[in-house]
Design a protein around this motif. Structure first.
Motif, PDB file in Angstrom:
ATOM      1  N   THR A  77      22.015 -24.173 -97.417  1.00 35.43           N
ATOM      2  CA  THR A  77      22.342 -25.852 -97.650  1.00 35.43           C
ATOM      3  C   THR A  77      21.118 -26.382 -97.241  1.00 35.43           C
ATOM      4  O   THR A  77      21.022 -27.258 -97.887  1.00 35.43           O
ATOM      5  CB  THR A  77      23.461 -25.795 -96.669  1.00 35.43           C
ATOM      6  OG1 THR A  77      24.592 -25.023 -97.116  1.00 35.43           O
ATOM      7  CG2 THR A  77      24.100 -27.460 -96.981  1.00 35.43           C
ATOM      8  N   PRO A 122      17.879 -25.743-100.300  1.00 37.47           N
ATOM      9  CA  PRO A 122      18.487 -25.219-101.540  1.00 37.47           C
ATOM     10  C   PRO A 122      17.772 -24.593-102.518  1.00 37.47           C
ATOM     11  O   PRO A 122      18.520 -24.084-103.412  1.00 37.47           O
ATOM     12  CB  PRO A 122      19.695 -26.532-101.651  1.00 37.47           C
ATOM     13  CG  PRO A 122      18.814 -27.623-101.437  1.00 37.47           C
ATOM     14  CD  PRO A 122      17.992 -27.086-100.176  1.00 37.47           C
ATOM     15  N   PRO A 127      23.010 -18.947-106.038  1.00 40.05           N
ATOM     16  CA  PRO A 127      23.069 -20.206-105.479  1.00 40.05           C
ATOM     17  C   PRO A 127      24.584 -20.585-105.129  1.00 40.05           C
ATOM     18  O   PRO A 127      25.426 -20.412-105.946  1.00 40.05           O
ATOM     19  CB  PRO A 127      22.342 -21.350-106.426  1.00 40.05           C
ATOM     20  CG  PRO A 127      21.747 -20.541-107.218  1.00 40.05           C
ATOM     21  CD  PRO A 127      22.169 -19.117-107.430  1.00 40.05           C
ATOM     22  N   GLY A 128      24.923 -21.184-103.819  1.00 40.88           N
ATOM     23  CA  GLY A 128      26.445 -21.790-103.593  1.00 40.88           C
ATOM     24  C   GLY A 128      27.263 -20.568-103.506  1.00 40.88           C
ATOM     25  O   GLY A 128      28.250 -20.714-102.985  1.00 40.88           O
ATOM     26  N   SER A 129      26.693 -19.209-103.394  1.00 37.81           N
ATOM     27  CA  SER A 129      27.858 -18.013-102.858  1.00 37.81           C
ATOM     28  C   SER A 129      27.591 -17.629-101.673  1.00 37.81           C
ATOM     29  O   SER A 129      28.376 -17.034-101.285  1.00 37.81           O
ATOM     30  CB  SER A 129      27.361 -16.861-103.958  1.00 37.81           C
ATOM     31  OG  SER A 129      26.105 -16.153-103.458  1.00 37.81           O
TER      32      SER A 129
END
Lengths: 530, 86
Positions: free
Chosen positions: A311, A314, A337-339
């Motif tokens: 975060t 990123p 990303p984002g996982s």
């Protein structure tokens, strides 16, 4: 294609002579300079009587001088053995004697220490001081004395010819020996050949997409196998190896500031350093746009800290690499990303030119999600064995259970794994008593063996205490030969003489007796759950 | 304050007995006493013992170079607590 590690350097110097090879403490060497200076070191080593196959110690932190020394040792046909400058003398003496070092390369500051060490090794011919152009000679040159072995000063090394040397090794010869914790009480030397290492280096440079524009940093010291990446994969791509200054490594904000000013593009470290950066690095204050790849290995990355890092920062790719020192890296996983944060990060799938498989307790291959087995590895990156320990080697380099037609060793990792729905391996834990502390392997048996060397300790048991930041802390429970004869401080002081700091127990308890199981064994599970 | 901090560092963080006894002005960085993880241990101790919060931006070499600089940093932050703990 190169079949010797140091050919990566001569090739890079031929392609990109003026690109920076290493930047450390304000000293920048081009590929041509690094190539020529390491030729000088190789010649000086040969003049000292180093023969192909000899073990040459390197007692220095990662620096321009030590990298010159390492390439010099390889060019002389020797294999290098890193000596952790922070390890206690007893351990360094053991590694120097066990490997039978003939020469120890040290930087200026550590030359006297290296001379004292070399004087205790039967085969040792002396110490070679590695420096950079402009280094001042402070070391006492001259023949061996009672206090130490002969020291060849940098001025004498620098006077050697910089011309290229013929090859003194073939790809199955050893390139380096990395000592790692041994369960029977002393560290064991993992033997890695040029081919073993190149197999990893070629894969890793491609996997990280390294190019000659990259500035690569790994804070891992030379005796930790993560350093193979920045030492050699950088060279394969003619990228620049950037050395994090020791002062900066202590403070997360200083690391972040250094990443910005040095424009680091590829970072490779254990997760705990990244956790500190994520939590205390003040990442938003710095422009880290040029960081494009972050790689971690060596221990489990707690998911919530990885999520915090991804975060706060990123844009880079995040890669989880897995592999015991004995296999280099054998599996890899790119974190989408984002996982992060949803659950444990998989160790992924086998690297190119490597096969991995899990074997269940019943001897079947793990093929379904949820099945648990021990991970086995086969491929050209597997170590040649443990130095001087053929029996120990045969315990882990075993015949493939699935290949009866011909013999091929496969490595038993001792790591328990399962598969996820996507076919990625997930690390579950160990089937023995090895633990990870700050990414370092620690055999609890080695810590216990050190405790047993204390004259007043009757019994000792060491149990890990899980710790999110460190991986584990160690708790030692000991009993005394005579009640009241043992103090906590004495136990700690003793450990510090034998063990590197990450292996020294954080907690020491002195008891009347150790708890026992019904069969009379020390109840480690009971101790661990207290 | 110097004694409290020095005792904590000496007992919990110093790994090499040859570095003891610790002087107030001795460098905690050059000697390797403070590394990235022992620094955080020390920060947690300081936060609990002196009831303060150490921000990321304060985790700097100039504040943690020695027992003296740590005390100077604490005094500059919390002048009111100086009398209570000093």
């Amino acid at each position: 294609m190169a079949y010797l590690l140091h050919r990566l350097l001569t090739d890079a110097a031929a392609r990109q002579p003026r690109r920076p090879a290493i930047a450390a403490s304000g000293c920048v060497l081009t590929y041509q300079e690094l190539d020529q200076l390491s030729n000088k070191v190789a010649r000086a080593l040969l003049r000292l009587g180093v023969s192909p196959g000899d073990r040459v110690g390197v007692l220095a932190p990662k620096s321009a001088a030590s990298v010159i020394g390492i390439y010099g040792a390889l060019k002389a046909g020797a294999c290098y053995v890193p000596l952790d400058p922070k390890a206690p003398d007893q351990r360094l003496s053991y590694v120097a004697a066990d490997s039978g070092m003939t020469v120890i390369i040290a930087d200026e500051a550590r030359a006297p220490h290296a001379a004292a060490l070399a004087s205790r090794v039967r085969q040792a011919r002396g110490v070679l001081v590695a420096g950079v152009p402009g280094s001042q000679d402070g070391a006492q040159a001259g023949p061996s004395t009672d206090q130490g072995a002969a020291v060849l000063p940098w001025s004498a090394v620098a006077a050697e010819s910089a011309a290229p040397l013929p090859d003194h090794a073939i790809e199955t010869d050893l390139a380096y020996i990395l000592y790692t914790s041994g369960s029977t009480g002393m560290p064991k030397g993992v033997m890695i050949s040029h081919r073993n290492s190149l197999s990893f280096v070629e894969w890793s440079a491609a996997a990280a997409g390294l190019s000659d524009r990259d500035r690569v940093c790994s804070p891992a010291p030379l005796h930790f196998d993560l350093s193979v990446f920045d030492l050699f994969a950088s060279c394969q791509a003619a990228a620049c190896l950037c050395v994090l200054p020791e002062g900066a490594a202590t403070f997360p904000v200083s690391i972040a500031r250094w990443l910005e000013t040095e424009r680091i593009s590829v970072w490779y470290s254990v997760p705990s350093v990244l956790t500190l950066l994520a939590c205390y690095g003040g990442l938003q204050q710095f422009d880290l746009a040029h960081v494009r790849t972050v790689i971690f290995a060596g221990e489990v990355f707690p998911p919530r800290y990885l999520a915090k890092l991804m975060t706060g920062l990123p844009h880079p790719r995040y890669l989880n690499w897995y592999g015991p020192t004995e296999t280099n890296v054998c599996t890899a996983f790119e974190v989408p990303p984002g996982s992060a944060g949803a659950g444990p990060v998989p160790i992924g799938k086998a690297c190119a030119n490597t096969e991995v498989f899990g074997i269940t307790g019943e001897g079947r291959q793990v093929s379904l999600p949820g099945e648990i087995g021990e991970l086995y590895v086969r491929g050209p990156s597997l170590m040649r064995g443990y130095w001087g320990q053929p029996a120990k080697t045969r315990e882990v380099l075993v015949a493939s259970p699935f290949r009866a037609e011909y013999e091929e060793p496969v490595y038993r990792t001792g790591d328990l794994v399962t598969l996820d729905q996507a076919g990625n391996y997930l690390y579950l834990g160990r089937r023995d008593t090895m633990v990870k502390i700050r990414g370092y392997r620690v055999e609890l048996g080695e810590v216990e063996a050190a405790l047993y060397r204390h004259p007043a300790i009757r019994e000792a048991a060491v149990v890990p205490v899980p710790d999110e930041l460190l991986g584990n802390r160690l708790r030692a429970v000991v009993t005394a030969d005579e009640p009241g004869s043992l103090g906590r401080q004495s136990v700690l002081d003793h450990c510090r003489q034998w063990l590197p700091s990450y292996m020294v127990p954080d907690l020491v308890e002195i008891r009347q007796a150790l708890p026992r199981t019904s069969t009379g064994k020390v109840d480690r599970a009971g101790l661990a759950s207290e | 304050m110097e004694t409290i901090i020095k005792d904590y560092i000496s007992q919990e963080l110093v790994r090499d007995p040859e570095l003891l006894p610790l002087a107030d002005e001795a460098s905690l960085l050059d000697s390797g006493i403070l590394d990235s993880l022992s620094l955080l241990q020390l920060v947690v101790f300081l936060e609990e013992r002196f009831a303060i919060t150490v921000g990321d931006a304060d985790l700097l070499p100039e504040n943690f170079a020695s027992v003296n600089t740590i005390c100077a940093y604490l005094r500059a932050r919390e002048p009111a607590k100086q009398a209570a703990h000093g």
